[in-house]
Every structure is written in C-alpha cells, then in structure tokens.
Motif scaffolding. Structure first.
Motif, mmCIF file in Angstrom:
data_model
loop_
_atom_site.group_PDB
_atom_site.id
_atom_site.type_symbol
_atom_site.label_atom_id
_atom_site.label_comp_id
_atom_site.label_asym_id
_atom_site.label_seq_id
_atom_site.Cartn_x
_atom_site.Cartn_y
_atom_site.Cartn_z
ATOM 1 N N LEU A 632 59.392 41.424 72.999
ATOM 2 C CA LEU A 632 58.660 40.717 71.955
ATOM 3 C C LEU A 632 58.723 41.465 70.622
ATOM 4 O O LEU A 632 58.775 40.857 69.550
ATOM 5 N N HIS A 633 58.744 42.806 70.697
ATOM 6 C CA HIS A 633 58.846 43.613 69.473
ATOM 7 C C HIS A 633 60.148 43.296 68.748
ATOM 8 O O HIS A 633 60.155 43.079 67.516
ATOM 9 N N TYR A 634 61.244 43.251 69.492
ATOM 10 C CA TYR A 634 62.525 43.003 68.843
ATOM 11 C C TYR A 634 62.682 41.546 68.434
ATOM 12 O O TYR A 634 63.439 41.242 67.501
ATOM 13 N N LEU A 635 61.975 40.623 69.099
ATOM 14 C CA LEU A 635 61.970 39.240 68.634
ATOM 15 C C LEU A 635 61.294 39.146 67.260
ATOM 16 O O LEU A 635 61.777 38.452 66.360
ATOM 17 N N ARG A 636 60.181 39.894 67.092
ATOM 18 C CA ARG A 636 59.510 39.915 65.787
ATOM 19 C C ARG A 636 60.404 40.562 64.719
ATOM 20 O O ARG A 636 60.469 40.098 63.581
ATOM 21 N N CYS A 637 61.102 41.636 65.100
ATOM 22 C CA CYS A 637 62.044 42.286 64.166
ATOM 23 C C CYS A 637 63.145 41.316 63.744
ATOM 24 O O CYS A 637 63.523 41.246 62.562
ATOM 25 N N PHE A 638 63.640 40.580 64.718
ATOM 26 C CA PHE A 638 64.708 39.606 64.477
ATOM 27 C C PHE A 638 64.232 38.532 63.498
ATOM 28 O O PHE A 638 64.890 38.245 62.490
ATOM 29 N N GLU A 639 63.054 37.966 63.777
ATOM 30 C CA GLU A 639 62.539 36.895 62.930
ATOM 31 C C GLU A 639 62.240 37.401 61.522
ATOM 32 O O GLU A 639 62.538 36.733 60.528
ATOM 33 N N THR A 640 61.677 38.598 61.423
ATOM 34 C CA THR A 640 61.371 39.171 60.103
ATOM 35 C C THR A 640 62.642 39.380 59.297
ATOM 36 O O THR A 640 62.697 39.067 58.103
ATOM 37 N N TYR A 641 63.668 39.899 59.965
ATOM 38 C CA TYR A 641 64.923 40.182 59.259
ATOM 39 C C TYR A 641 65.553 38.885 58.743
ATOM 40 O O TYR A 641 65.985 38.808 57.586
ATOM 41 N N VAL A 642 65.609 37.858 59.582
ATOM 42 C CA VAL A 642 66.297 36.621 59.206
ATOM 43 C C VAL A 642 65.517 35.848 58.144
ATOM 44 O O VAL A 642 66.107 35.255 57.238
ATOM 45 N N CYS A 643 64.190 35.878 58.229
ATOM 46 C CA CYS A 643 63.371 35.044 57.349
ATOM 47 C C CYS A 643 62.954 35.736 56.051
ATOM 48 O O CYS A 643 62.490 35.063 55.125
ATOM 49 N N HIS A 644 63.071 37.051 55.988
ATOM 50 C CA HIS A 644 62.652 37.761 54.780
ATOM 51 C C HIS A 644 63.683 37.571 53.670
ATOM 52 O O HIS A 644 64.876 37.770 53.872
ATOM 53 N N GLY A 645 63.212 37.189 52.494
ATOM 54 C CA GLY A 645 64.109 36.882 51.385
ATOM 55 C C GLY A 645 65.006 38.031 50.964
ATOM 56 O O GLY A 645 66.123 37.814 50.514
ATOM 57 N N ARG A 646 64.529 39.279 51.148
ATOM 58 C CA ARG A 646 65.313 40.411 50.657
ATOM 59 C C ARG A 646 66.609 40.596 51.435
ATOM 60 O O ARG A 646 67.525 41.293 50.977
ATOM 61 N N ASN A 647 66.700 40.008 52.644
ATOM 62 C CA ASN A 647 67.896 40.183 53.468
ATOM 63 C C ASN A 647 68.907 39.049 53.304
ATOM 64 O O ASN A 647 69.973 39.093 53.906
ATOM 65 N N ARG A 648 68.557 38.047 52.517
ATOM 66 C CA ARG A 648 69.455 36.899 52.398
ATOM 67 C C ARG A 648 70.792 37.285 51.785
ATOM 68 O O ARG A 648 71.824 36.708 52.120
ATOM 69 N N ASN A 649 70.775 38.237 50.877
ATOM 70 C CA ASN A 649 72.023 38.664 50.251
ATOM 71 C C ASN A 649 72.778 39.676 51.105
ATOM 72 O O ASN A 649 73.779 40.237 50.661
#
Length: 698
Positions: A632-649
C-alpha cells in the motif's frame, strides 16, 4: 603602439565573465569531445546499416566556441564514400560508379565548380538527361544540378512541412543545418596554393599544414549569388581544415573569437541584421592570429587582441572585401553585405576602436555588459567561481543528455530494423554484435562501440530469459549475472528489466532485492530520458542546473539519467501481464494508420518510464510477498508520482503510467477508481492507447 591602461584589467574581467557564462576551458573541451563522440556514433551506425558514409559536426558547437546565450545552431554534414567518384581529369574515371568531372573556367567564380556527368560503362561524357537532377549547359554538357540535388534530399525527408532551406542546408530539425555534400579526396590547387602561402609562418603550424595537404574537402550544393549558373554550381568547402585551425586555438584565442561573435550578434546585428555571420568573425580571427606573435595571445591581452581584430575588420571594410582565408579570390562580403551596409559597419567599428572598446559594456547576451560592470567594481571572485561551476556542470549535463538521447534513438532504430528484417532476431543481434566488436578495434570508435554492445547484450539476455520462461525452463544464476554487464548504462532501466524477469519467473525475494537497490539509486535529481518522445523544455539549461544543485556532475557516481524500459514482443514472457496490452494498443486499423514514422518504431512494443515502472513492480512484488503495508505504501508513492504536477515534465509515457496505476486499483477491487485513471489516460491520448481495452474490461 600605445595600449590603453585599463585594457589589462578589462581583459581579466572579460575572461572571468566568459568563464562564468560557459566559455571555460573544461566546457570547451567537453563540447568538442561530445560532438566528436556523436560523429563516431553515427559512423558506427552507418556501418551497421551497410552504408560507407561519414558524418561531421562543424561550427561553433563542435568547436566549443559558443555560450548558451549565442543559441548557436548545430552544423551537420553528411557525405557518402561510395557510388560517386569525383574526377579532376577524365583519366580518374572508374567503371560502375557515378563519375563527376569538376569543371571551371575563367568565368566561374572562385570556390565554385560545375559537375559534369560521365557514363558508368565508358569514360565518356553523358549526353542524355535520363535523371531529373541533370541539366544541360548551353555548350551541351550534362551537369548535376545543385538545386535539383537539394530537391531530391527534400523529397526524401518524411516530415516535409517542417523542411527549411538555408544555403546548402536542407533540414527538418529546428536549429540544425544539415548539408548533404560530396567529398573530394584528390589534391586541389586552391588548397595547395594556401599551404604554400602559409609555409615558414609561425601560424598555422607545420604539422597542421601537412595534415591539411591530405585532408578531404567537400563540394556542397550552393552557387555564387552573382553567377549565371548559381542553380547548378557547387561550392568547395574546406571544412575539415577550418576545424583543424579552430582546434589549434588556445583559450585566449577562443575567448577573443567568442567576444567577436557577441559583438556581431548583440551590436552589429542591429545595424545589418544577420548579414555578418560567425564565419566572417572566424576569418578575421585567422588573419589576426597569422599576423600576431604567439606570445601576445595571453589572458591579460584579451581586449588588446580584440582591438587588433577590429582593426583588421576595419581594414577589410575600407577595402570593400574580406578574402576567404584559405581559398584565393573569394570575397566573403559578396552576396552578404551591400556597399551601404559596409559603410555603416565601418563607421561603427571605427567608433568602437576610437572609444577603446567601451561598447563591450553594451553586450546584452547573457548580461555580459552588466557582468563586466559588476566585476570591474566588485571583483566578486569567490561567488563568481561558484556560478562558474554551476553553469559548467549544467552545460555538461545538457551535452550528456543530448548524447544519450541521440544514442538511444539510434539504438531503437536498430531494434526496429531487426523486427522488420526477414532474418530472425537472434541472427540480427549476432550480426550487429559482430559489427560493434569489429568497430571496437578502432581506438577512435571503441568507447561508442562498447556502449552499443552493452545495450544489445542486455536485449539478448532479456530475450533469452523470455524464451526460457516460455519453455518453463529455470533461469539460472549465469543468466542473471549477465545482466550486471549492462547495469551501468543508466540509473535504473537494466535493473528494472532484471526485476521484471525475476518476478515473472517466480523469484520474488530476488526481485524485491533488485528493486530495493534500484530505489536507492533513484534520487530526486534523476531525469527521465526517452528515445521516442521529447517533452517541451527537455533541453532547458535551467532544468539541468536544478539537477546539479546538490552536487556537481563529478560528484555523481553515475550520470543522473533513467531510460524508459522497453519490452519487445520477443520478451513477452518476462513482461508483466498488463503491459501486453501496450503491445496491442490500437482498437482499429484506422488508429494504426494515424501513427507517424516515429510511432511505428515503438508502438508495437511496451514502453514505460522508469520511475512509474519501479513503483508498479514494487506494488506487484510486495503483494506477492504478502507484505501488505509495503504494498500500500508503494501504491501511494505510485499515485503521488503520477498525479503530482511537478513530475509531468519528467514522464514521456504518462498514459501508460496511468494505465498501470489503474490496474493497481483493479487488483485492489476499486474498479471505479481504476476506471477514472483509464479515462484520465484517454484524456492524454485518445488513440493508440491500451486504455481503450481497459475501459472495456472495467
């Protein structure tokens, strides 16, 4: 002559400012090494494609004589060593080749040639216009037209709407001048005359002249603006000799040349636009160095030397001609500067000389003038050193990024060609490996060849592992150890490939250990690199400055780049199940037809950015191990990474990352949230997206 007292202090300040803005010795050397590496890479690639051709980078980027603010283009020249035979006299004729006789007479402008076609089967001139690129001269001679040659290049470019022509260049790549040329290896009277003229002088050095005597020259498709045959003429270009002359410059000469270009772009362009080019500045440098004692070319004389260069420029403006340094009889003002513009420039240069170069404080590129004023007053040497290191490392990372991108793009082209080949993939890999090993015996090509071998060897190991899993054969430790050879290609991609193989083969604990190692290496400054997609701002110098803010490039144990992870159809059995949909991402044949040439190279395989794939594998692996909290920890990490605007680029395949995230929520039993991520994926890419399958399933 009397040298102004303030010139010494101003020279030291200007030298330091140039170091601050990216013209230090380390950066110059790195730029040169980078572009020579790229030439080697293209040479090997062409050899593997069965082409006997050469590629050269010329101009400011490859010479190291630029700074970010100059925004210098990349000059690229291609020439074939086969098919075409250039003749000085008809006795040079060779059977079975396209024979071209270099023609010129008293009416032909200096540096220009016409190319007469000779037959392939007999040493006689061609009489028929059987090719669209041939034209007939009034005398009846059949010529190869330079303009029609460029038309042929234009038609061969796929994205023709983006094609631009600039002199001999035909390019569809922004900021690139791409010239298709014909090489001439025979001695030419123009070059021999220059060599004789330079003998006994302090510069150019003797060894350079001896090398120039045997160096190939090029015929590029460009006519003289005042010629009756400007559409048919080819221009003789001694690019390699000019590059050798530039490579002989010391750092003071390089900085003097850069300041000349800064004056040109920041000050002179306001008077005459782009009529004065960097080649004019380069020619002025050649004449000034030739006539100046070598002992004068030291840092504290920089402004005095610049003053000498401007005096040389003023002299040529008064004469109304700037002679080509190598080829006699060529006036570089012809077709570039009108008489009115020459007078306008003469007045400005004369004023600049009389004011003892006060105008250098008006150079606005990279705030050179402001920096000079501040440094003259404060001499903040320590903070200047910090800024210098920051920019040097940022440029270094940018150069390495561009190298990596071009390398991966060429590697992926190899993979695409292998899949399109009538022979088996294994045979194709063995063929390429033999070619790369042979190239590695050449000391100039060795480093690049070994890089190709590492990547191809990793693909071979992965395909072998998939074949073993297909046969339900146990993957032994020997196969796994082979992957270590490719671990240093980047931060994570090879390790993630290995972790995927271990997970698919049931070695869950081993997969977890590899993922732990990959996660430790994935620090916050890692930049994603994709061989098939570019993101706006990928090459922004500020981005690379942010990457090196904690430690310099030399402080990294490896380059901070993470390549996308790619699975071909030959790697099905070591690929997580959900990624198989990415290999069949189209719903209809119409979608396939919408793919451009670049899409066709990768859309039949699965391609995913490294960081999202890391988190997806972590979710799968810790779920298989029954470690629910970690899962579950890595699922939250995954979702945060994909959805956070700073990682879009930093995500090149965001739709695929969203598909994997949706699959995680499917496995969680949360089908509504899974559907939301699939729909979000379709928002970014509605066609050729596996999310269309996933929405249907949900």
């Amino acid at each position: 002559m009397q040298v102004p007292e303030h010139f010494i202090e101003l020279s030291i300040c200007m030298s330091e400012v140039l170091d601050d803005v990216g013209a230090g010795k380390d950066t110059v050397i790195e730029r040169r090494g980078t572009f020579l590496w790229r030439e080697c890479m293209m040479k090997i690639a062409n050899t593997c494609d069965g082409k006997d051709s050469e590629c050269f980078h010329f101009g400011s980027q490859s010479e190291g004589t630029t700074i970010p603010g100059l925004e210098s283009d990349i000059d690229f020249l291609l020439t074939s060593n086969e098919v075409v035979n250039i003749m000085k006299v008809w006795t040079d004729w060779k059977a079975g080749m396209k024979n071209l006789l270099m023609l010129r007479d008293d009416t032909t402008p200096a540096q220009q040639y016409l190319l007469q076609i000779y037959r392939r089967d007999t040493p006689e001139p061609e009489t028929s216009l059987y090719d669209d690129h041939f034209v007939r001269k009034y005398s009846g001679q059949v010529l190869l037209s330079a303009d029609r040659f460029k038309d042929l290049i234009d038609k061969q470019i796929e994205n023709r709407k983006d094609v631009t022509r600039n002199g001999p260049s035909v390019s569809n790549t922004p900021n690139w001048d791409i010239v298709h040329a014909i090489h001439v290896c025979k001695p030419l009277p123009e070059i021999q005359k220059w060599i004789e003229r330079c003998k006994g002088r302090q510069w150019p050095p003797v060894h350079l002249l001896e090398t120039a005597r045997v160096a190939p020259n090029f015929l590029v498709p460009a006519g003289h603006p005042d010629s009756d045959y400007k559409r048919e003429e080819w221009r003789l270009s001694p690019n390699l000799i000019e590059r050798m002359l530039m490579f002989s410059f010391n750092m003071t000469q390089i900085k003097c040349y850069i300041v000349l270009k800064l004056i040109n772009k920041s000050l002179l362009s306001k008077l005459v636009g782009d009529s004065i080019t960097s080649f004019h500045s380069k020619t002025i440098m050649f004449y000034t160095i030739e006539r100046t004692h070598p002992s004068l070319w030291v840092e504290h004389n920089l402004m005095f030397l610049l003053w000498l260069c401007l005096n040389v420029f003023r002299k040529f403006l008064r004469l109304g001609r700037l002679p080509h340094y190598i080829i006699h009889g060529v006036n570089l003002f012809d077709g570039k500067l009108s008489k009115v513009q020459q007078r306008c420039l003469l007045e400005f240069i004369d004023s600049m000389i009389r004011s003892n170069l006060r105008e250098v404080f008006d150079i606005d590129i990279d705030k050179i003038g402001c920096r000079l004023q501040a440094l003259s007053i404060l001499r903040l040497v320590n903070t200047g050193e910090i800024r210098r290191v920051c920019l040097r490392d940022s440029i270094s990372l940018l150069l390495k990024f561009e190298c990596v991108f071009i390398f991966l793009n060429r590697l992926f082209t190899f993979k695409y060609q292998m899949h399109s080949c009538i022979t088996t993939i294994k045979q194709s890999i063995r063929y390429l490996l033999r070619k790369f090993v042979y190239s590695s015996t050449n000391i100039r090509l060795k480093t690049v060849a070994l890089d190709f071998i590492k990547h191809l060897y990793a693909l071979q190991n992965s395909m072998h592992s998939s074949y073993c899993l297909q046969l339900r054969t146990i993957i032994d430790s020997k196969v796994i150890r082979r992957f270590q050879y490719s671990f240093d290609t980047d931060v994570a991609s090879s390790r993630l490939k290995l972790a995927s193989i271990l997970y698919c083969s049931g070695h869950i604990h081993a997969a977890a250990r590899v993922l732990e190692n990959a996660e430790k290496r994935f620090h916050s400054k890692v930049k994603a690199v994709c061989n098939c997609r570019r993101i706006d701002g990928d090459d922004d110098i500020n981005l690379f400055n942010a990457m090196r803010s904690d430690k310099s490039v030399n402080g990294f144990s490896e380059l901070p780049f993470a390549f996308c992870v790619n699975f071909s159809r030959q790697e099905l059995y070591c690929t997580p199940f959900i990624l198989l949909f990415e290999m069949n991402r189209n719903i209809t044949a119409e979608e396939v037809a919408q793919r451009n040439s670049a899409d066709k190279k990768w859309m039949d395989s699965a391609e995913i950015d490294a960081c999202p794939f890391l988190h997806y594998l972590q979710y799968l692996t810790y779920g298989a191990l029954g470690k629910r909290n970690k899962q579950l920890h890595y699922l939250r990490c995954f979702e945060t990474y994909v959805c956070h605007g700073r990682n879009r680029n930093n995500m090149h395949h965001r739709e695929t990352a969203l598909n994997l995230l949706g699959h995680c929520y499917e496995m969680e039993g949360n089908f509504i949230k899974a559907l939301c991520f699939y729909v979000m994926s379709l928002h970014y890419s509605g066609k050729n997206n596996a999310a269309n399958w996933h929405v249907g399933r949900c």
